[in-house]
Design an enzyme around this catalytic site. Structure first.
Site, PDB file in Angstrom:
ATOM      1  N   SER A  67       0.857  -1.062   0.211  1.00  0.00           N
ATOM      2  CA  SER A  67      -0.323  -0.185  -0.275  1.00  0.00           C
ATOM      3  C   SER A  67       1.031   1.215   0.338  1.00  0.00           C
ATOM      4  CB  SER A  67      -0.129   0.081   1.774  1.00  0.00           C
ATOM      5  OG  SER A  67      -1.851  -1.215   0.853  1.00  0.00           O
ATOM      6  N   ARG A 120       1.070   8.414   6.177  1.00  0.00           N
ATOM      7  CA  ARG A 120      -0.219   6.985   6.759  1.00  0.00           C
ATOM      8  C   ARG A 120      -1.186   7.797   6.989  1.00  0.00           C
ATOM      9  NH1 ARG A 120       0.565   2.310  10.080  1.00  0.00           N
ATOM     10  NH2 ARG A 120       2.555   2.471   9.255  1.00  0.00           N
ATOM     11  N   HIS A 177      -2.688   6.794   3.632  1.00  0.00           N
ATOM     12  CA  HIS A 177      -3.135   5.383   3.796  1.00  0.00           C
ATOM     13  C   HIS A 177      -4.156   5.254   4.345  1.00  0.00           C
ATOM     14  CE1 HIS A 177      -2.482   0.801   5.902  1.00  0.00           C
ATOM     15  NE2 HIS A 177      -2.170   0.674   4.605  1.00  0.00           N
TER      16      HIS A 177
END
Length: 214
Positions: free
Chosen positions: A21, A43, A46
């Site tokens: 990812s 992040r 994500h």
């Protein structure tokens, strides 16, 4: 089972999904991001699948080192929701000797909010003012928490090591984020209306992982 629609799926092992990812995110970033800030930006993307965080996340000068130093010295991380609290990785927290807490369900906070006519999020800030040691305040829902933090900082009653200001919403959200960036304390803020408890927790985790996963 035959896939009649002929949709091709990537063959990725469960343990490799996060790494894959992150590869995809890096390849699709609208522009390069500073490498020292990348752990937080990537992040956040994500967690949300929203690439706008590559532009909307704002960082005060030297905030990454300041945040890591607070975590290495056993910071208390206060959140404005139990959802954000639950999203903070317990394993990383324990490795660093830190603790996490949310006062939103505290009876004293509920009583103070009712007595003073403001939100529990604001009353939680007042309770957090008595915490000793390094303090990180992560706000993912309540702009009133950011406003109260600004007031307590301005009066000299609080000086958090870091404020994560990523509340989501429409009423005073943009204004509260802009206000906290003028408070004179280290910050990571998502400008605009977007954010959320999941993003607040993701930022905390990114900071912790930048220490524990090296």
């Amino acid at each position: 089972m035959e896939n009649k629609n002929h949709i091709e799926l990537e063959n990725v092992l469960p343990a490799d999904i996060e790494a894959r990812s992150f590869e995809i995110i890096r390849s699709e970033l609208p522009h390069p991001v500073p490498e020292d800030l990348a752990p937080v930006i990537i992040r956040a993307i994500h967690t949300s699948a929203d690439f706008e965080y590559a532009d909307s996340l704002c960082f005060s000068k030297g905030v990454m080192d300041i945040a890591r130093n607070a975590l290495k010295n056993g910071a208390t991380i206060v959140t404005d929701t139990n959802m954000a609290l639950a999203g903070i990785n317990r394993g990383a927290l324990e490795k660093l000797g830190c603790r996490k807490i949310c006062f939103m369900a505290d009876p004293e906070v509920a009583a103070a909010a009712k007595e003073n006519g403001f939100t529990r999020a604001a009353a939680s800030v007042d309770k957090a003012a008595s915490i000793n040691g390094p303090l990180i305040y992560a706000v993912g829902n309540a702009p009133t928490a950011l406003v109260r933090l600004y007031e307590k900082i301005s009066s000299g009653e609080m000086k958090p090591d870091l404020i994560i200001g990523v509340p989501v919403g429409f009423v005073n959200v943009v204004q509260a984020k802009e206000l906290i960036m003028t408070a004179g304390v280290p910050y990571i803020v998502a400008r605009g209306r977007k954010g959320g408890s999941n993003v607040a927790a993701a930022i905390v985790n990114a900071l912790m992982y930048s220490i524990t996963r090296k």
